[in-house]
Design a protein around this motif. Structure first.
Motif, PDB file in Angstrom:
ATOM      1  N   ARG A   1      -5.546  -0.705  12.801  1.00  0.00           N
ATOM      2  CA  ARG A   1      -6.466  -1.610  12.107  1.00  0.00           C
ATOM      3  C   ARG A   1      -6.781  -2.802  12.997  1.00  0.00           C
ATOM      4  O   ARG A   1      -5.902  -3.351  13.650  1.00  0.00           O
TER       5      ARG A   1
ATOM      6  N   GLY B   1       0.823  -1.208   0.000  1.00  0.00           N
ATOM      7  CA  GLY B   1       0.000   0.000   0.000  1.00  0.00           C
ATOM      8  C   GLY B   1       0.855   1.256   0.000  1.00  0.00           C
ATOM      9  O   GLY B   1       0.591   2.197  -0.760  1.00  0.00           O
TER      10      GLY B   1
ATOM     11  N   ASP C   1      -3.497  -3.497  -5.741  1.00  0.00           N
ATOM     12  CA  ASP C   1      -2.808  -3.728  -4.463  1.00  0.00           C
ATOM     13  C   ASP C   1      -3.657  -4.695  -3.638  1.00  0.00           C
ATOM     14  O   ASP C   1      -4.772  -4.353  -3.241  1.00  0.00           O
TER      15      ASP C   1
ATOM     16  N   ARG D   1       1.825  -0.084  12.974  1.00  0.00           N
ATOM     17  CA  ARG D   1       1.127   0.662  11.908  1.00  0.00           C
ATOM     18  C   ARG D   1      -0.059   1.424  12.503  1.00  0.00           C
ATOM     19  O   ARG D   1      -0.821   0.908  13.315  1.00  0.00           O
TER      20      ARG D   1
HETATM   21 MG    MG Z   1      -2.275  -2.341   2.329  1.00  0.00          MG
END
Ligand code: MG
Ligand code: AP5
Length: 248
Positions: free
Chosen positions: A193, A52, A122, A165
């Motif tokens: 996430r 990404g 992606d 992340r």
């Molecule tokens: Mg990604």
């Protein structure tokens, strides 16, 4: 004598490229001269490999759409759509959304007008049947994947990266607390996430090795695979490596 407007335009593009191969100004928009415009590119790599991160930048520089199936599914999940409800269980468990559902969504997206001059895929394809369906779909429309970029990162680096992340829910921008820290003024609004929890990351890696990794050989056999080492350098250097190996 009146000159053909297309000939005038073509001459202007050639002149602009000769004067300034780095930047081409047309129709009020600046196209950076990556030399790779028009390519249909697939980004391959494990979860957290940096697909990404690279795909967003490549798409911006080339002026083509970035199509991430993961982003499409997460958007639908957030908005509570029917599709979101259908894919929720797969995303939360780290498994894969069924091939037929995923392929239908991608096929619809690829028929939109902004895909006419190339795109960066992606997170799709993610299984051999998905790769085969993509090849068939493109062949029917007179096209093919030009290059599959495999960003190669070992599992231990992945686990470290994904635990740190964070993303901005308003803009979708992705940061990393260790490797790509966010500006302090937005640090409070960043979210993690759900599928970056350690147990889900392990399941995503298992799914990757079992179901997704075989498509590296699929694209190698088609003669369009390029391998890019993705673990030993930051995003800028990985970007340079990708640009170096893309067909010009
Ligand atoms: Mg990604
Ligand atoms: P998806 O969203 O595609 O997730 P993924 O493949 O697991 O990949 P990630 O987005 O986690 O990682 P990335 O490679 O994009 O890395 P990033 O650039 O963020 O899919 C999610 C789920 O949707 C799947 O599990 C599945 O359920 C479903 N799904 C999606 N597509 C599907 C399909 N085709 N079929 C079926 N199901 C599907 O980078 C990671 C971190 O590292 C970031 O923090 C970044 O800042 C940092 N970073 C990046 N590059 C570097 C570097 N060079 N050095 C240090 N840090 C770096």
């Amino acid at each position: 004598m009146r000159r053909d407007p297309y000939a005038i335009l073509a001459a202007r593009i050639v002149r602009e490229m000769q004067d300034s191969p780095e930047k081409i100004n047309m129709w009020g928009k600046t196209w950076k001269g990556t030399g790779c415009m028009g390519l249909k590119i697939v980004m391959l790599g494990a979860p957290g490999a940096g697909k990404g991160t690279q795909a967003v930048r490549m798409a911006q520089e080339m002026g083509v759409p970035h199509i991430s199936t993961g982003d499409i599914f997460r958007k639908n999940l957030r908005e509570g759509t029917d599709l979101g409800k259908q894919v929720q269980e797969y995303l939360n468990s780290g498994g894969l959304v069924p091939d037929s559902l995923t392929c239908d969504i991608v096929a619809d997206r690829l028929q939109e007008s902004d895909c006419a001059n190339g795109y960066i895929l992606d997170g799709f394809p993610r299984s051999v049947p998905q790769a085969e369906m993509l090849t068939e779909f493109l062949a029917k429309h007179g096209g093919k994947i030009d290059v599959a970029v495999n960003v190669d990162v070992p599992d231990e680096v992945i686990v470290d990266r994904l635990s740190a992340r964070r993303s901005n829910p308003e803009t979708g921008e992705v940061y990393n607390l260790k490797f790509n820290p966010p500006p302090p003024e937005i640090a409070d609004k960043l979210i993690q996430r759900d599928d970056d929890k350690p147990e889900t990351v392990q399941e995503r890696l298992r799914t990757y090795h079992e179901t997704t990794e075989p498509i590296i050989d699929y694209y190698r056999t088609l003669g369009v695979l390029v391998d890019v080492p993705g673990a030993d350098a930051g995003p800028d250097e990985i970007y340079r490596r990708i640009m170096d190996v893309l067909p010009k």
